[in-house]
Design an enzyme around this catalytic site. Sequence first.
Site, short mmCIF file in Angstrom:
data_model
loop_
_atom_site.label_atom_id
_atom_site.label_comp_id
_atom_site.label_asym_id
_atom_site.label_seq_id
_atom_site.Cartn_x
_atom_site.Cartn_y
_atom_site.Cartn_z
N ASP A 1 -1.95 6.60 6.36
CA ASP A 1 -3.00 5.68 5.90
C ASP A 1 -3.34 4.76 7.07
O ASP A 1 -2.54 3.90 7.44
CB ASP A 1 -2.46 4.89 4.70
CG ASP A 1 -3.47 3.88 4.15
OD1 ASP A 1 -4.54 3.70 4.77
OD2 ASP A 1 -3.17 3.28 3.10
N TRP B 1 0.83 -1.21 0.00
CA TRP B 1 0.00 0.00 0.00
C TRP B 1 0.85 1.25 0.00
O TRP B 1 0.50 2.26 -0.63
CB TRP B 1 -1.00 -0.01 1.15
CG TRP B 1 -2.02 -1.10 1.00
CD1 TRP B 1 -2.23 -2.16 1.83
CD2 TRP B 1 -2.95 -1.26 -0.08
NE1 TRP B 1 -3.24 -2.95 1.34
CE2 TRP B 1 -3.69 -2.44 0.18
CE3 TRP B 1 -3.23 -0.54 -1.24
CZ2 TRP B 1 -4.69 -2.90 -0.68
CZ3 TRP B 1 -4.23 -0.99 -2.11
CH2 TRP B 1 -4.95 -2.16 -1.81
N LYS C 1 -12.50 -1.92 6.49
CA LYS C 1 -11.67 -2.82 7.29
C LYS C 1 -12.18 -2.88 8.73
O LYS C 1 -12.40 -3.94 9.28
CB LYS C 1 -10.21 -2.36 7.28
CG LYS C 1 -9.64 -2.07 5.89
CD LYS C 1 -9.21 -3.33 5.16
CE LYS C 1 -8.98 -3.14 3.68
NZ LYS C 1 -7.87 -2.26 3.31
C1 LIG Z 1 -7.29 -1.86 1.93
C2 LIG Z 1 -6.24 -0.84 2.01
C3 LIG Z 1 -6.10 0.16 1.03
C4 LIG Z 1 -6.98 0.24 -0.19
O1 LIG Z 1 -8.23 0.59 0.18
P1 LIG Z 1 -9.41 0.86 -0.87
O2 LIG Z 1 -10.44 1.43 0.01
O3 LIG Z 1 -9.76 -0.47 -1.47
O4 LIG Z 1 -8.91 1.81 -1.88
C5 LIG Z 1 -5.13 1.11 1.21
N1 LIG Z 1 -4.31 1.09 2.28
C6 LIG Z 1 -4.41 0.15 3.23
C7 LIG Z 1 -3.49 0.18 4.40
C8 LIG Z 1 -5.38 -0.85 3.12
O5 LIG Z 1 -5.48 -1.78 4.06
#
Ligand SMILES: *Cc1c(COP(=O)(O)O)cnc(C)c1O
Length: 365
Positions: free
Chosen positions: A169, A101, A193
């Site tokens: 993030d 990511w 998540k």
């Molecule tokens: C799942 C995830 C993403 C991507 O998320 P989307 O909502 O599918 O764009 C980005 N960063 C992390 C840390 C993730 O776990």
Amino acid sequence: MKRVFNFSAGPSVLPQSVLERAASEMLNYHDTGQSVMEMSHRSKAYDDIIRGSEDKLRELMGIPDNFSVLFLQGGASLQFCMLVLNLKRRGRAAYIDTGVWSQKAIQEAQRWLEVDVLASSKDRNYSYIPQIDSVAGDYDYVHITQNNTIMGTKWASVPDTGSLPLVSDISSCILSEPIDIERYGLLYAGGQKNLAPAGVTVVIIRNDLIREDLPSDIASMLRYDTHAKNGSMYNTPPTYSIYVMGLVLDWIKANGGAQGMLKRNQSKAKLLYDYLDASSYYHSPVDAYSRSLMNIPFLLRSENSDKVSVLNKKFVSEAAAAGLVNLGGHRSIGGMRASIYNAMPIEGVEALIRFMDVFAKENPL
Ligand SMILES: *Cc1c(COP(=O)(O)O)cnc(C)c1O
């Protein structure tokens, strides 16, 4: 009907009581005679829902008044782009590469600015978080991925960036433990998540970083000021996801808030890590000081890759048959991965360990 224990990395398990509540309100939300799904986002009933979700998030995360909370769409992936367009000034940013990511965030940022990758844990397949205590320099911002969903690592303590905005993030760890918002300039998380069904993305941004003097070729929908000025209702927000998020936040509050989640998550993760560390069959590929509370990859202790690949598949399919689903590891790391977000009960982790024990006995390496 029997519900499974769902170890999916996302979309992922939601508290059962939340699903029951949403079901009970499905046809008639609070005597409106409508489902939230059908409601105008401009209605009074919906305004109470979205403002309620924001208030609860502010309370549970301790978000100070000088930060805005935005409910957007496009996932964390759109933020990889949007944050760049909105925070770019001089044209250089610092990123720390801790896995898939982070790399995606870096690649997207490189479209618009010069990226300095200050550190990377790629040398050992992202099995640790590089030690970075502080960052200074001529940067518009510093970006980290707080919890690495795929590799199963997390920052134990984040770097001190002084006056540089720290951007994080937090998709896979939002509200899994208390967080000091004031250390950051911007935090973002896809909801699916730990917070909600897919569809809503949470952005928490310090108000002085919401600029109105952006270049005129940046689309309205990609500007934080557009959404901030309109209370996340510039266009139709992901109404149902924001409603379910509110129910999840009620559940978090009833279970001790962020501190309660930390205790709950620590006890679940400890159970599994202790089991892995003591096992002669399985192991964790992640350095002890960098281990995630949310995503726990585990591998078989064997060098025989053909055998390992057969046994990995067998593990995942037999576990699913036993009601433990979505345990396949990500292809970049192999093996298995248990995502044990807030809503995963400790019984799920206990059942997983019982299964792992039986599997190890029945399938010698
Ligand atoms: C799942 C995830 C993403 C991507 O998320 P989307 O909502 O599918 O764009 C980005 N960063 C992390 C840390 C993730 O776990």
